[in-house]
Design an enzyme around this catalytic site. Structure first.
Site, PDB file in Angstrom:
ATOM      1  N   LYS A  13     -56.705 -52.817   8.668  1.00  0.00           N
ATOM      2  CA  LYS A  13     -55.628 -51.724   8.471  1.00  0.00           C
ATOM      3  C   LYS A  13     -55.796 -51.034   7.225  1.00  0.00           C
ATOM      4  CE  LYS A  13     -52.012 -54.650   8.546  1.00  0.00           C
ATOM      5  NZ  LYS A  13     -52.729 -55.619   8.829  1.00  0.00           N
ATOM      6  N   ARG A  88     -42.804 -55.760   8.199  1.00  0.00           N
ATOM      7  CA  ARG A  88     -43.393 -56.713   8.812  1.00  0.00           C
ATOM      8  C   ARG A  88     -42.565 -57.519   9.514  1.00  0.00           C
ATOM      9  NH1 ARG A  88     -46.985 -59.035   3.719  1.00  0.00           N
ATOM     10  NH2 ARG A  88     -49.002 -58.409   4.647  1.00  0.00           N
ATOM     11  N   ARG A 123     -64.721 -61.675   3.715  1.00  0.00           N
ATOM     12  CA  ARG A 123     -63.972 -60.502   2.981  1.00  0.00           C
ATOM     13  C   ARG A 123     -64.110 -60.881   1.461  1.00  0.00           C
ATOM     14  NH1 ARG A 123     -58.467 -57.790   4.333  1.00  0.00           N
ATOM     15  NH2 ARG A 123     -57.140 -59.424   3.552  1.00  0.00           N
ATOM     16  N   ARG A 156     -60.324 -64.072  -2.020  1.00  0.00           N
ATOM     17  CA  ARG A 156     -59.030 -64.250  -2.274  1.00  0.00           C
ATOM     18  C   ARG A 156     -58.473 -65.623  -1.586  1.00  0.00           C
ATOM     19  NH1 ARG A 156     -56.774 -59.113  -0.176  1.00  0.00           N
ATOM     20  NH2 ARG A 156     -55.163 -60.448   0.728  1.00  0.00           N
ATOM     21  N   ARG A 167     -51.371 -67.494   8.285  1.00  0.00           N
ATOM     22  CA  ARG A 167     -50.887 -66.249   8.157  1.00  0.00           C
ATOM     23  C   ARG A 167     -50.714 -65.539   9.614  1.00  0.00           C
ATOM     24  NH1 ARG A 167     -54.432 -63.021   4.436  1.00  0.00           N
ATOM     25  NH2 ARG A 167     -52.701 -61.392   4.638  1.00  0.00           N
TER      26      ARG A 167
END
Length: 210
Positions: A13, A88, A123, A156, A167
């Site tokens: 996104k 969300r 990532r 992260r 998540r």
């Protein structure tokens, strides 16, 4: 054009929002970036959000909606915007409707969970400017160094596999129902994830007619 980007964490996104922002000349409103800036600055909102993010949980609605309202009132949002990471939940979407936040299209990027988990492990995020890279799909010019500000790239905590799985569970339970919410309003567009960033962008352009 006023867009919402939907999709699981790691669906791309943020990357697609950046591309669309440049092409349509409208700002991307990323709650993730706003929250990370607040967490880094150690603000009251930031400290409150940090505990939830590190546990792989959603930040409470009152924190999110307050941040968004403030941002959308700024001048650069008058001709449109891209919302990335909000709403969300159904209650968030309902609150935004009541507050008069208008949406032309909710664009959902569809990606399998297994692909997400593999993708997130690659990532890297800049500690200084929060720019994101991927060691395979979007590598920095110099390993471990941000192309934009020269800051150190790190993994992260919320990109670690165990946090990503938590998540995804939260996403399917809390966020995925938004697809039906916007479908009922005739505003849902879905795009299947493609092998490359460019191919996914091409599918989005076709779907939005831009």
């Amino acid at each position: 054009m006023k867009l919402i980007l939907l999709g699981a964490p790691g669906a791309g996104k943020g990357t697609q929002a950046e591309i669309l922002s440049r092409e349509l000349n409208i700002p991307t409103i990323s709650t993730g970036n706003i929250l990370r800036a607040a967490m880094k600055a150690g603000t009251e909102v930031g400290l409150k959000a940090k505990a939830f993010v590190e546990a792989g949980k959603l930040v409470p609605d009152d924190v999110i909606i307050g941040i968004i309202q403030e941002r959308l009132s700024q001048e650069d949002c008058q001709n449109g915007y891209i919302l990335d990471g909000v709403p969300r939940t159904i209650p968030q979407a309902e609150t935004m409707e009541k507050l008069g936040v208008e949406i032309d299209c909710a664009l959902s990027i569809e990606v399998d969970d297994e692909v997400i988990i593999k993708r997130m492990s690659g990532r890297r995020t800049c500690k200084d400017c929060s720019q994101t890279f991927h060691i395979v799909n979007n590598p920095p010019k110099k390993e471990g160094v941000c192309d934009f500000c020269g800051g150190e790239l790190t993994i992260r905590k919320d990109d670690a596999p165990e946090t990503v799985k938590a998540r995804l569970v939260t996403y399917h339970k809390e966020t995925e129902p938004l697809k039906k919410f916007y479908e009922e309003r005739g505003k849902l567009c879905s795009v299947d994830n493609q092998p490359t960033i460019e191919a996914t962008t091409a599918e989005i352009r076709k779907t939005l007619g831009i």
